[in-house]
Write an enzyme that holds these catalytic residues in place. Structure first.
Site, mmCIF file in Angstrom:
data_model
loop_
_atom_site.group_PDB
_atom_site.id
_atom_site.type_symbol
_atom_site.label_atom_id
_atom_site.label_comp_id
_atom_site.label_asym_id
_atom_site.label_seq_id
_atom_site.Cartn_x
_atom_site.Cartn_y
_atom_site.Cartn_z
ATOM 1 N N PHE A 69 0.862 -1.179 0.000
ATOM 2 C CA PHE A 69 0.000 0.000 0.000
ATOM 3 C C PHE A 69 0.896 1.226 0.000
ATOM 4 O O PHE A 69 1.538 1.534 0.999
ATOM 5 C CB PHE A 69 -0.949 0.048 1.201
ATOM 6 N N ASP A 107 9.686 2.913 1.684
ATOM 7 C CA ASP A 107 8.479 3.690 1.978
ATOM 8 C C ASP A 107 8.239 3.617 3.481
ATOM 9 O O ASP A 107 7.674 2.662 3.995
ATOM 10 C CB ASP A 107 7.287 3.126 1.204
ATOM 11 N N LYS A 117 3.019 11.443 6.731
ATOM 12 C CA LYS A 117 2.203 11.271 7.935
ATOM 13 C C LYS A 117 2.768 11.991 9.150
ATOM 14 O O LYS A 117 2.507 13.157 9.346
ATOM 15 C CB LYS A 117 1.963 9.791 8.193
#
Length: 404
Positions: free
Chosen positions: A145, A230, A259
């Site tokens: 994801f 990531d 984030k």
């Protein structure tokens, strides 16, 4: 007798009326928050065990981050990258030093940072490695994801994220997650990068076998391929280290961050790499109006400052051991599996008992917020400021849900 009128039902109905149905939220309408706790429109308090998918690593409204935002709001918020503002160098330099890299390219969202990494890797492949134009390949892992743009969902293996969004972008090769041999075998002369999550969060907090990233690093180095980590969900203290890939002492060629970098206040993302990689970009080839804005840089610098002390990494490691012990004790009592790295856990509920969604709904009724994924799995990612008592309380509420 006074009748109490709750605001939650009408607030949920209004949200349902005016918004596209791209999410299926729990029936909670948050109005205030501080630390690890949120309060809804009816005054009910909930322990936040999701932390905005790690966007709130430092908790809601951390004083240092709110202070940095307030101070910057009174001075300057946005110039665009047409000019340089006085917060830009401090943020980029501080983040580069935290990552041990030469350069940083700030963006806004995690998906933007992934798209940036893809573009940089392809351009590096053509200009530095010598891959024929239009032939660059990037290896990714199944179950990944990395975001929801059309390019990113092109290499998703989740039908829900991918279906009906074609035609899909070519240039990606999918291999099994955690299988270093399969990854190495997939490398060709046209491979420019390997893009992988050190831990697959959306997949259920899936942790690869020990030695996986060491082998991936060796394969990338041997074949002149960029290793892109990531760390959007897994990085910045979540797993007990600054970056999750640090658990194997592996240094990637590029970090993709987001984030928590915005402190739960503004969207901030970035890629960090050395000059021989990020230096391939020239003016006009990539950018963002809001990327690296003054407010984002002020908050981002404060985030880097918090991480520089090591306090939050240590808290995550120490409290993560407590969380893992508490959850592991529930295996055989409603849980069939637990995966934990720092303050991040994937919890597999016996599907004969309930789905992950049902578990999260029952936890919410008991004042604990979590998120389900893939059937009977729930994810726990509390703010790193959570106390031992609150952590124990969350585990106790899960135990009560399982026993009910």
């Amino acid at each position: 007798m006074t009748t109490v009128e709750f605001r939650t039902p009408s607030a949920l109905a209004e949200a349902e009326r005016w918004t596209a149905h791209n999410y299926h939220p729990l029936p909670v309408v948050v109005a205030e928050a501080e630390g690890a706790w949120v309060t809804d429109v009816d005054g009910r308090r909930f322990l936040d065990m999701l932390a905005g998918y790690s966007a709130l690593n430092f908790g809601h409204r951390h004083p240092a981050l709110i202070g940095a935002a307030h101070a910057q709001l009174d001075r300057l918020t946005l110039t665009s990258r047409a000019f340089v503002h006085d917060q830009f160098a401090a943020f980029c330099g501080g983040l580069a030093e935290l990552c041990g890299k030469d350069l940083v390219l700030p963006m806004n969202t995690g998906a933007e940072a992934v798209e940036t990494a893809i573009k940089v890797a392809r351009k590096w492949g053509y200009q530095v490695k010598g891959v024929p134009d239009g032939q660059a390949e990037i290896i990714v892992a199944d179950g990944n994801f990395h975001g929801r743009t059309t390019t990113i969902v092109s290499f998703s293996t989740d039908p829900e994220a991918r279906a009906d969004f074609g035609p899909y972008t070519p240039g990606f090769v999918i291999v099994p997650y955690g299988d270093a041999e399969a990854l190495a075998a997939a490398i060709t002369p046209n491979t420019v990068a390997v893009l992988v999550e050190p831990i697959q969060g959306e997949g259920g907090v899936l942790i690869p076998p020990a030695g996986y990233f060491t082998a991936v690093r060796e394969a990338c180095t041997a074949n002149n391929v960029l290793l892109i980590a990531d760390e959007i969900q897994s990085g910045l203290g979540r797993t007990g280290k600054t970056f999750a890939i640090d658990h194997e002492n592996v240094i990637p060629d590029m970090y993709v961050l987001g984030k928590a970098l915005g402190g739960g206040i503004v969207p901030v993302s970035a890629v960090a790499a050395n000059r021989d990689v990020l230096g391939v970009l020239k003016p006009g080839e990539h950018g963002s109006t809001f990327g690296g804005n003054a407010l984002a840089c002020a908050v981002g610098s404060a985030v880097v400052g918090l991480l520089r002390t090591g306090e939050f990494q240590e808290r995550s490691a120490r409290l993560g051991e407590r969380l893992e012990a508490g959850l592991s004790a529930l295996i055989g009592q409603g849980l069939v599996g637990v995966r934990c790295r720092g303050l991040w856990a994937g919890v597999d509920i016996d599907p004969a008992l309930m789905t992950g969604r049902e578990a999260c709904e029952r936890l919410a009724e008991r004042g604990v917020l979590a998120k389900d994924t893939h059937g009977s799995t729930i994810r726990l990612a509390p703010p790193l400021v959570i106390t031992e008592e609150d952590l124990d309380h969350a585990v106790a509420q899960l135990a009560a849900v399982l026993a009910a």
